[in-house]
Write an enzyme that holds these catalytic residues in place. Structure first.
Site, PDB file in Angstrom:
ATOM      1  N   HIS A  90       0.826  -1.279  -0.051  1.00  0.00           N
ATOM      2  CA  HIS A  90      -0.133  -0.051  -0.052  1.00  0.00           C
ATOM      3  C   HIS A  90       1.011   1.199   0.015  1.00  0.00           C
ATOM      4  O   HIS A  90       1.896   1.360   0.785  1.00  0.00           O
ATOM      5  CB  HIS A  90      -0.932  -0.030   1.367  1.00  0.00           C
ATOM      6  CG  HIS A  90      -1.728   0.945   1.364  1.00  0.00           C
ATOM      7  ND1 HIS A  90      -1.806   2.203   1.521  1.00  0.00           N
ATOM      8  CD2 HIS A  90      -3.210   1.135   1.171  1.00  0.00           C
ATOM      9  CE1 HIS A  90      -2.832   3.021   1.436  1.00  0.00           C
ATOM     10  NE2 HIS A  90      -3.730   2.170   1.153  1.00  0.00           N
ATOM     11  N   CYS A 114      -3.748   2.843  -4.359  1.00  0.00           N
ATOM     12  CA  CYS A 114      -4.623   3.755  -3.605  1.00  0.00           C
ATOM     13  C   CYS A 114      -4.769   4.926  -4.167  1.00  0.00           C
ATOM     14  O   CYS A 114      -3.863   5.834  -3.917  1.00  0.00           O
ATOM     15  CB  CYS A 114      -4.406   3.641  -2.107  1.00  0.00           C
ATOM     16  SG  CYS A 114      -5.107   4.542  -1.049  1.00  0.00           S
ATOM     17  N   HIS A 162      -7.682   0.528  -4.356  1.00  0.00           N
ATOM     18  CA  HIS A 162      -8.574   1.275  -3.571  1.00  0.00           C
ATOM     19  C   HIS A 162      -8.856   2.792  -4.192  1.00  0.00           C
ATOM     20  O   HIS A 162      -8.125   3.511  -4.608  1.00  0.00           O
ATOM     21  CB  HIS A 162      -7.663   1.815  -2.183  1.00  0.00           C
ATOM     22  CG  HIS A 162      -7.309   0.869  -1.488  1.00  0.00           C
ATOM     23  ND1 HIS A 162      -6.462   0.953  -0.217  1.00  0.00           N
ATOM     24  CD2 HIS A 162      -7.719  -0.628  -1.502  1.00  0.00           C
ATOM     25  CE1 HIS A 162      -6.499  -0.172   0.349  1.00  0.00           C
ATOM     26  NE2 HIS A 162      -6.907  -1.311  -0.394  1.00  0.00           N
ATOM     27  N   ASP A 165     -13.016   3.202  -1.159  1.00  0.00           N
ATOM     28  CA  ASP A 165     -12.180   3.288   0.351  1.00  0.00           C
ATOM     29  C   ASP A 165     -13.047   4.074   1.177  1.00  0.00           C
ATOM     30  O   ASP A 165     -14.037   4.353   1.061  1.00  0.00           O
ATOM     31  CB  ASP A 165     -11.009   4.104  -0.256  1.00  0.00           C
ATOM     32  CG  ASP A 165      -9.863   3.750   0.458  1.00  0.00           C
ATOM     33  OD1 ASP A 165     -10.164   3.089   1.688  1.00  0.00           O
ATOM     34  OD2 ASP A 165      -8.537   3.934   0.390  1.00  0.00           O
ATOM     35  N   HIS A 166     -12.317   4.938   1.882  1.00  0.00           N
ATOM     36  CA  HIS A 166     -13.144   5.799   2.963  1.00  0.00           C
ATOM     37  C   HIS A 166     -14.299   6.421   2.317  1.00  0.00           C
ATOM     38  O   HIS A 166     -14.060   7.081   1.154  1.00  0.00           O
ATOM     39  CB  HIS A 166     -12.026   6.891   3.422  1.00  0.00           C
ATOM     40  CG  HIS A 166     -10.516   6.372   3.879  1.00  0.00           C
ATOM     41  ND1 HIS A 166      -9.540   7.278   4.103  1.00  0.00           N
ATOM     42  CD2 HIS A 166     -10.398   4.902   3.921  1.00  0.00           C
ATOM     43  CE1 HIS A 166      -8.666   6.682   4.656  1.00  0.00           C
ATOM     44  NE2 HIS A 166      -9.038   5.274   4.516  1.00  0.00           N
ATOM     45  N   TYR A 216     -15.035   4.483   7.603  1.00  0.00           N
ATOM     46  CA  TYR A 216     -15.505   3.077   7.061  1.00  0.00           C
ATOM     47  C   TYR A 216     -16.912   2.853   7.587  1.00  0.00           C
ATOM     48  O   TYR A 216     -17.558   1.555   8.012  1.00  0.00           O
ATOM     49  CB  TYR A 216     -14.523   2.068   7.702  1.00  0.00           C
ATOM     50  CG  TYR A 216     -13.315   1.947   7.092  1.00  0.00           C
ATOM     51  CD1 TYR A 216     -13.038   1.295   5.872  1.00  0.00           C
ATOM     52  CD2 TYR A 216     -12.080   2.679   7.598  1.00  0.00           C
ATOM     53  CE1 TYR A 216     -12.117   1.245   5.205  1.00  0.00           C
ATOM     54  CE2 TYR A 216     -10.936   2.556   6.592  1.00  0.00           C
ATOM     55  CZ  TYR A 216     -10.989   1.938   5.605  1.00  0.00           C
ATOM     56  OH  TYR A 216      -9.563   1.878   4.985  1.00  0.00           O
TER      57      TYR A 216
HETATM   58  C1  DNO Z   1      -6.715   3.495   5.813  1.00  0.00           C
HETATM   59  C2  DNO Z   1      -5.954   2.407   5.090  1.00  0.00           C
HETATM   60  C3  DNO Z   1      -4.535   1.973   5.803  1.00  0.00           C
HETATM   61  C4  DNO Z   1      -4.450   0.501   4.837  1.00  0.00           C
HETATM   62  C5  DNO Z   1      -2.910   0.044   5.231  1.00  0.00           C
HETATM   63  C6  DNO Z   1      -2.328  -1.119   4.396  1.00  0.00           C
HETATM   64  O1  DNO Z   1      -7.727   3.648   5.824  1.00  0.00           O
HETATM   65  O2  DNO Z   1      -6.046   2.492   3.824  1.00  0.00           O
HETATM   66  O3  DNO Z   1      -4.718   1.486   6.940  1.00  0.00           O
HETATM   67  O4  DNO Z   1      -4.910  -0.311   5.072  1.00  0.00           O
HETATM   68  O5  DNO Z   1      -1.874   0.995   5.154  1.00  0.00           O
HETATM   69  O6  DNO Z   1      -1.480  -1.543   5.018  1.00  0.00           O
END
Ligand code: DNO
Length: 346
Positions: free
Chosen positions: A198, A236, A263, A308-309, A322
């Site tokens: 990531h 991401c 992501h 993602d978020h 989340y």
């Molecule tokens: C946050 C996530 C990160 C991700 C880690 C992967 O919301 O995108 O915590 O899970 O960095 O190792």
């Protein structure tokens, strides 16, 4: 592509029954949460995630995160033992059907934000980052604390850890990452599991700690450390997109064949090293989501995707970034982008 959704286990206020009703949802992204970084996950804990998903018609093929212990990142004494634990986790996860493992190599802190509930004009709220706020904080002395990690360490632990990193520069961090990959990638290959690092979030150095998964050049260097299809990337969009210098569609083309997990989320950059998280559609932020999906489709991406978020909307409370509602809206939007890009080759 396979659409997935992050689930934090039975404690997650978002349930598997809800997740399965999101259109096109193929599976969950999850992890074992009761073992400290560096430990070995029990087959029973792994199996119970798989079973809970299966009962709800969902797959469990992606793990996020399998954390890398600080000893490994530091190249400290004892790192070998933790690397062996890591390999054992890969074997156990593969046995349970996991095909992709997301992890990061950020020293000390994972993602950083200065605000967890930044209020938007429409009454929703979301995560936000302002470097000016972050720079006012000395993690060792300040009474202020940053959301996201402040409960992870005591001040004393943090002090010891930061002292250990004091003379670790980018090159040494790359060297330690290489040592890790040399041990882990052959095990991943033998077990048919794609490793997907990531990016650092935000993609720049914070508190003087090196961060190396940040931009085109650094990620190219990372991919060459182990030039192997099993040494892959989590792309991401929100993390890399926080830097205006990152041209995301161009990066996707440069990393073609190595992106295993995407992501997809949008952010709005509001100044130098300042951004807020927004709803997924292109018009809501600074990232061109259709161009991002188009680049993925064009380069033959066939990995996993997750929204993602999300923002907190409609009065929902829960784990910041989340919640269910806005991520479900994001999932539906992402499905639409892929459908259009695939059908019309736009
Ligand atoms: C946050 C996530 C990160 C991700 C880690 C992967 O919301 O995108 O915590 O899970 O960095 O190792």
């Amino acid at each position: 592509m396979k659409l997935t959704f992050r689930w934090y286990g039975p404690q997650d206020p978002v349930t598997l029954e809800q997740i399965r009703q999101i259109p096109m949802m193929s599976g969950i992204v999850s992890a074992v949460y009761d073992v400290a970084p560096g430990g070995v996950w029990s087959e029973q804990s792994i199996g119970s995630i798989k079973n809970a998903a299966a009962v709800n018609g969902l797959e469990f093929e992606v793990v996020e995160s399998l954390p890398v212990s600080e000893e490994i990142k530091l190249g400290a004494r004892g790192a070998d033992r933790f690397i062996e634990h890591y390999c054992e986790n890969i074997r156990r996860l593969a046995k349970a059907g996991v095909k992709c493992i997301c992890y990061n190599f950020m020293p000390v802190f994972d993602w950083l934000r200065s605000e967890l509930a930044h209020r938007h004009a429409d009454g929703s709220n979301a995560l936000a980052y302002d470097e000016r706020t972050v720079l006012q904080m000395n993690p060792l002395t300040s009474e202020l604390s940053l959301p996201g990690w402040d409960e992870s360490y005591t001040k004393d632990q943090l002090k010891t850890l930061l002292a250990q990193y004091a003379d670790l520069d980018e090159n040494r961090l790359f060297a330690n990452l290489q040592t890790f990959l040399e041990a882990v990638i052959p095990v991943a290959r033998e077990n048919g599991v794609y490793m997907a690092i990531h990016p650092d979030d935000p993609p720049w150095s914070v508190f003087g700690l090196p961060r190396i998964i940040t931009d085109l050049q650094h990620i190219k260097r990372f991919l060459k450390l182990a030039d192997d299809p099993f040494n892959g990337l989590t792309f991401c969009a929100g993390s890399l997109g926080a830097s205006a210098e990152n041209d995301l569609p161009n990066m996707i083309r440069a990393f073609a064949g190595r992106i295993r997990f995407a992501h997809l989320r949008n952010i709005r950059r509001t100044g130098y090293r300042r951004f807020e998280e927004v709803a997924h559609p292109t018009a809501c932020g600074s990232l061109d989501m259709l161009e991002i999906v188009r680049a993925l489709v064009e380069t033959g991406f066939d990995g996993y995707v997750r929204p993602d978020h999300g923002r907190m909307v409609w009065g929902e409370t829960g784990r910041c970034g989340y919640g269910l509602y806005d991520r479900a809206l994001g999932a539906a939007y992402i499905t639409g982008l892929f459908e259009a890009a695939q059908r019309w080759h736009i």
